[in-house]
Design a protein around this motif. Structure first.
Motif, short mmCIF file in Angstrom:
data_model
loop_
_atom_site.label_atom_id
_atom_site.label_comp_id
_atom_site.label_asym_id
_atom_site.label_seq_id
_atom_site.Cartn_x
_atom_site.Cartn_y
_atom_site.Cartn_z
N HIS A 1 31.80 55.67 -60.78
CA HIS A 1 30.60 55.06 -60.21
C HIS A 1 30.43 55.46 -58.76
CE1 HIS A 1 29.44 52.29 -63.43
NE2 HIS A 1 30.70 52.40 -63.74
N SER B 1 25.76 50.47 -63.37
CA SER B 1 24.72 51.29 -64.01
C SER B 1 24.05 50.56 -65.19
CB SER B 1 25.32 52.62 -64.47
OG SER B 1 25.78 53.38 -63.37
N ASP C 1 28.81 53.75 -66.56
CA ASP C 1 28.26 54.63 -65.53
C ASP C 1 27.33 55.62 -66.23
OD1 ASP C 1 27.74 56.58 -63.64
OD2 ASP C 1 29.79 56.66 -62.88
N ASP C 2 26.05 55.59 -65.89
CA ASP C 2 25.08 56.45 -66.57
C ASP C 2 24.60 57.60 -65.70
OD1 ASP C 2 23.53 55.09 -64.74
OD2 ASP C 2 22.21 54.15 -66.19
N ASN C 3 25.33 57.89 -64.61
CA ASN C 3 24.89 58.93 -63.69
C ASN C 3 24.78 60.30 -64.35
OD1 ASN C 3 24.56 57.40 -61.34
ND2 ASN C 3 26.74 57.46 -60.89
N LYS D 1 16.64 57.80 -67.06
CA LYS D 1 17.17 56.43 -66.93
C LYS D 1 16.09 55.40 -66.65
CE LYS D 1 20.24 57.39 -63.77
NZ LYS D 1 21.34 57.19 -62.79
N PRO E 1 24.24 51.68 -57.34
CA PRO E 1 24.07 53.13 -57.42
C PRO E 1 23.19 53.62 -56.28
CG PRO E 1 23.71 52.13 -59.56
CD PRO E 1 23.78 51.00 -58.56
#
Length: 401
Positions: free
Chosen positions: A2, A54, A63-65, A82, A400
């Motif tokens: 993250h 996220s 964590d969707d980065n 996103k 984020p």
């Protein structure tokens, strides 16, 4: 891993120390991260989005980065990101294993609604909190999230208003339990996901909707009663039937995963080794302390996916209207706040209401929260409102970037 916010409010000296500790300990995670070795493990989760910062699904903070985002409607050629993900949407998440702090990293996220269709005013049952959409009974609960586009309460919507419903189908009763409802005024096609009944050479039914597939080319093969399908429809009926323009399976091929967690409704229950949750086959014969189950029970099942079946190690009964199912969590910056600080925005789609029952912690108070602050917010849905009510607000350091 993250992201770690490097901007700390000067009024919170402890956060300066926390920042240093986070940087020093980044390999084991801090704030948005976690601890524990997940190397080589894969995970799969299905359930409603209950938070961001996220993305939070079934209590796991993913964590969707680096995650790709797709929709069940992507055959229309629309790209996704996103920003398309909203509170209450049902999603499938593929990711790495979950660490000891309940964190993971998502590789891809897929979302899709259950119904897009016209609201039937005469079908409203205010006592039972149900209405009919495209021939399907939709159940509203205290935890259903309403998009900000719905300026009127669902009970008073105009007949024929086009709505999009995200939710979980109870196939034992045919009722769709809504987790999110949106206005879809620009829809040029209706859609429906459900189980086929009354199949013949040209039509079938899903709930109370008769669907004609006679004009599809090529003609679909292998259709059967009980099969889950997704179907797109013309917006006008012909001879009492909705005309299908696209038809595909409503279930996806399940790959093997070390960890899997599905939240949904029990159906086709034969034994603890043979039932389904949201259409996914489950074997819970080896689950410890599993409760007695029956069709229609709302459960959360944890285990592993193997050869298209969820091998459960844990099964929990849940109350759709209980506090646990209605708790939302955000790790976001305040985008804008009202002058009296009674409401604020977390992004463009989430409005938070602050009242006398809101608790504060970790330096945050009703007086000192302001635009740009990174906060952790716990909230619940407000019946008849598009806002969420904050139950707890804390300063945070894991928003984020």
């Amino acid at each position: 891993m993250h992201n770690i916010s490097l901007s700390m409010a000067a009024s919170h000296p402890l956060q300066t120390l926390l920042k240093a500790l986070c940087v020093a300990a980044v390999l084991v995670g801090c704030g948005g991260g976690g601890s524990g070795n997940t190397s080589g493990k894969s995970s799969y989760a299905v359930g409603p989005i209950t938070g961001f910062g996220s993305i939070i699904v079934n209590g796991v903070r993913f964590d969707d980065n680096s995650a790709s985002v797709a929709s069940d409607d992507d055959d229309d050629g629309e790209s996704r990101n996103k920003s398309d993900l909203k509170i209450g949407m049902i999603v499938e998440v593929n990711g790495n294993g979950t660490d000891d702090s309940g964190h993971s990293s998502a590789s891809d996220i897929r979302f899709g609604s259950e119904i897009v269709g016209p609201f039937v005013k005469a079908s409203v049952d205010t006592a039972a909190k149900t209405f009919v959409l495209l021939g399907q009974k939709v159940q509203v609960s205290a935890n259903t999230v309403f998009d900000n586009s719905l300026v009127a309460a669902w009970e008073s919507l105009t007949d024929g208003t086009i709505l999009e419903v995200h939710g979980i189908l109870d196939s034992s009763s045919g009722v769709y339990n809504a987790t999110r409802i949106e206005l879809e005024s620009s829809a040029n096609r209706f859609k429906l996901r459900g189980q086929i009944t009354d199949l013949d050479a040209t039509t079938f039914k899903i709930g109370g909707a008769t669907i004609s597939y006679a004009s599809l080319l090529p003609q679909p093969t292998g259709l059967a009663n009980g099969q889950f399908v997704r179907v797109k429809l013309e917006t006008a009926q012909v001879n009492g039937a909705w005309v299908a323009t696209k038809l595909k399976s409503g279930m996806r091929k399940l790959e093997d995963h070390d960890e899997a967690e599905i939240k949904g409704t029990v159906s086709d229950f034969n034994s603890m080794s043979d039932f389904k949750v949201n259409g996914t086959p489950v074997d819970a014969s080896g689950a410890t302390g599993a409760p007695s189950l029956k069709d229609g029970d709302f459960v959360e099942v944890e285990g592993r996916l193997q050869a298209g079946k969820l091998i459960a190690k844990k099964v929990e009964l849940e109350d759709r209207d209980g506090d646990a199912s209605g708790q939302f969590e955000f790790h976001r910056r305040i985008a804008s706040i009202s002058s009296d600080k009674s409401t604020f925005q977390l992004g463009s789609d989430v409005t938070i209401v602050v009242d006398g029952n809101t608790a504060f912690d970790r330096g945050a108070t009703a007086e000192n929260i302001k635009d740009g602050d990174c906060v952790e917010v716990k909230a619940v849905a407000v019946s008849g409102s598009t806002s969420l009510r904050a139950t707890l607000i804390k300063f945070d350091n894991s928003c984020p970037l």
